[in-house]
Design a protein around this motif. Structure first.
Motif, PDB file in Angstrom:
ATOM      1  N   ARG A  23       0.856  -1.186   0.000  1.00 32.43           N
ATOM      2  CA  ARG A  23       0.000   0.000   0.000  1.00 32.43           C
ATOM      3  C   ARG A  23       0.889   1.231   0.000  1.00 32.43           C
ATOM      4  N   SER A  24       0.307   2.321  -0.457  1.00 33.33           N
ATOM      5  CA  SER A  24       0.969   3.622  -0.406  1.00 33.33           C
ATOM      6  C   SER A  24       0.487   4.358   0.833  1.00 33.33           C
ATOM      7  N   VAL A  25       1.398   4.663   1.739  1.00 31.29           N
ATOM      8  CA  VAL A  25       1.028   5.390   2.953  1.00 31.29           C
ATOM      9  C   VAL A  25       0.497   6.783   2.617  1.00 31.29           C
ATOM     10  N   ARG A  26       0.862   7.308   1.457  1.00 28.05           N
ATOM     11  CA  ARG A  26       0.376   8.622   1.014  1.00 28.05           C
ATOM     12  C   ARG A  26      -0.885   8.515   0.158  1.00 28.05           C
ATOM     13  N   GLY A  27      -1.428   7.328   0.062  1.00 29.32           N
ATOM     14  CA  GLY A  27      -2.636   7.137  -0.733  1.00 29.32           C
ATOM     15  C   GLY A  27      -2.338   7.218  -2.218  1.00 29.32           C
ATOM     16  N   PRO A  28      -3.361   7.510  -3.024  1.00 30.24           N
ATOM     17  CA  PRO A  28      -3.207   7.527  -4.480  1.00 30.24           C
ATOM     18  C   PRO A  28      -2.200   8.560  -4.989  1.00 30.24           C
ATOM     19  N   GLU A  29      -1.832   9.520  -4.185  1.00 34.52           N
ATOM     20  CA  GLU A  29      -0.873  10.539  -4.612  1.00 34.52           C
ATOM     21  C   GLU A  29       0.584  10.129  -4.411  1.00 34.52           C
ATOM     22  N   GLY A  30       0.830   8.998  -3.776  1.00 40.67           N
ATOM     23  CA  GLY A  30       2.193   8.530  -3.577  1.00 40.67           C
ATOM     24  C   GLY A  30       2.902   8.336  -4.911  1.00 40.67           C
ATOM     25  N   ALA A  31       4.119   8.864  -5.010  1.00 41.63           N
ATOM     26  CA  ALA A  31       4.846   8.827  -6.291  1.00 41.63           C
ATOM     27  C   ALA A  31       5.094   7.402  -6.775  1.00 41.63           C
ATOM     28  N   TRP A  32       5.563   6.518  -5.905  1.00 40.60           N
ATOM     29  CA  TRP A  32       5.840   5.148  -6.344  1.00 40.60           C
ATOM     30  C   TRP A  32       4.547   4.474  -6.806  1.00 40.60           C
ATOM     31  N   TYR A  33       3.457   4.747  -6.112  1.00 38.98           N
ATOM     32  CA  TYR A  33       2.169   4.141  -6.454  1.00 38.98           C
ATOM     33  C   TYR A  33       1.715   4.601  -7.836  1.00 38.98           C
ATOM     34  N   ARG A  34       1.799   5.890  -8.092  1.00 36.90           N
ATOM     35  CA  ARG A  34       1.419   6.402  -9.416  1.00 36.90           C
ATOM     36  C   ARG A  34       2.288   5.777 -10.503  1.00 36.90           C
ATOM     37  N   GLY A  35       3.586   5.615 -10.216  1.00 34.92           N
ATOM     38  CA  GLY A  35       4.489   4.997 -11.185  1.00 34.92           C
ATOM     39  C   GLY A  35       4.141   3.547 -11.467  1.00 34.92           C
ATOM     40  N   LEU A  80      -7.434   6.302   3.358  1.00 39.16           N
ATOM     41  CA  LEU A  80      -6.659   6.805   2.222  1.00 39.16           C
ATOM     42  C   LEU A  80      -5.723   5.725   1.684  1.00 39.16           C
ATOM     43  N   ALA A  81      -4.969   5.088   2.560  1.00 42.38           N
ATOM     44  CA  ALA A  81      -4.034   4.043   2.131  1.00 42.38           C
ATOM     45  C   ALA A  81      -4.773   2.817   1.592  1.00 42.38           C
ATOM     46  N   ARG A  82      -5.912   2.495   2.178  1.00 44.53           N
ATOM     47  CA  ARG A  82      -6.674   1.328   1.710  1.00 44.53           C
ATOM     48  C   ARG A  82      -7.094   1.471   0.246  1.00 44.53           C
TER      49      ARG A  82
END
Length: 121
Positions: free
Chosen positions: A47-59, A110-112
């Motif tokens: 999961r992204s601790v920053r939610g959908p805005e997390g850079a690694w997640y978006r990548g 958010l992270a979920r």
């Protein structure tokens, strides 16, 4: 699709951190960043601790392919959104990492929104 070996699941599941990077449009790998991972049954989740805005997640979302390194395992992987196991993933994060503020963040609403199942490519 390939499956994790028992040894890979054990090694990655026990490791405290995981490095993850998504594939760029040109096929190269984005820089690997550290995240927390959990094992639920025979599956690995991030999961992204920053939610959908997390850079690694978006990548990672761009192509749903990438690479992980954890517990001595380096693997090209695929990512899939998984909303069916959020309660189990929450429980796994709490069991593995405790109940402090970082775990409250990674189990937040958010992270979920960013729960990803990780499978070998």
């Amino acid at each position: 699709m390939t499956s994790w070996t028992a040894a890979e699941l054990d090694a990655v599941g026990r490791a405290g951190e995981l490095r993850v990077g998504g594939v760029r449009d040109d096929g190269t790998l984005r820089p690997l960043v550290i995240v927390w991972q959990v094992r639920v049954g025979d599956d690995l989740y991030l999961r992204s601790v920053r939610g959908p805005e997390g850079a690694w997640y978006r990548g990672v979302l761009r192509h749903l392919r990438g690479r992980i390194q954890s517990g001595g395992v380096t693997k090209d992987v695929r990512f899939a959104r998984d909303t069916e196991h959020d309660d189990e993933v929450d429980a796994a994060y709490r069991a593995k990492y405790g109940t402090g503020s970082a775990v409250r963040s990674i189990t937040s609403d958010l992270a979920r929104q960013t729960t990803l199942r990780v499978t070998p490519a």
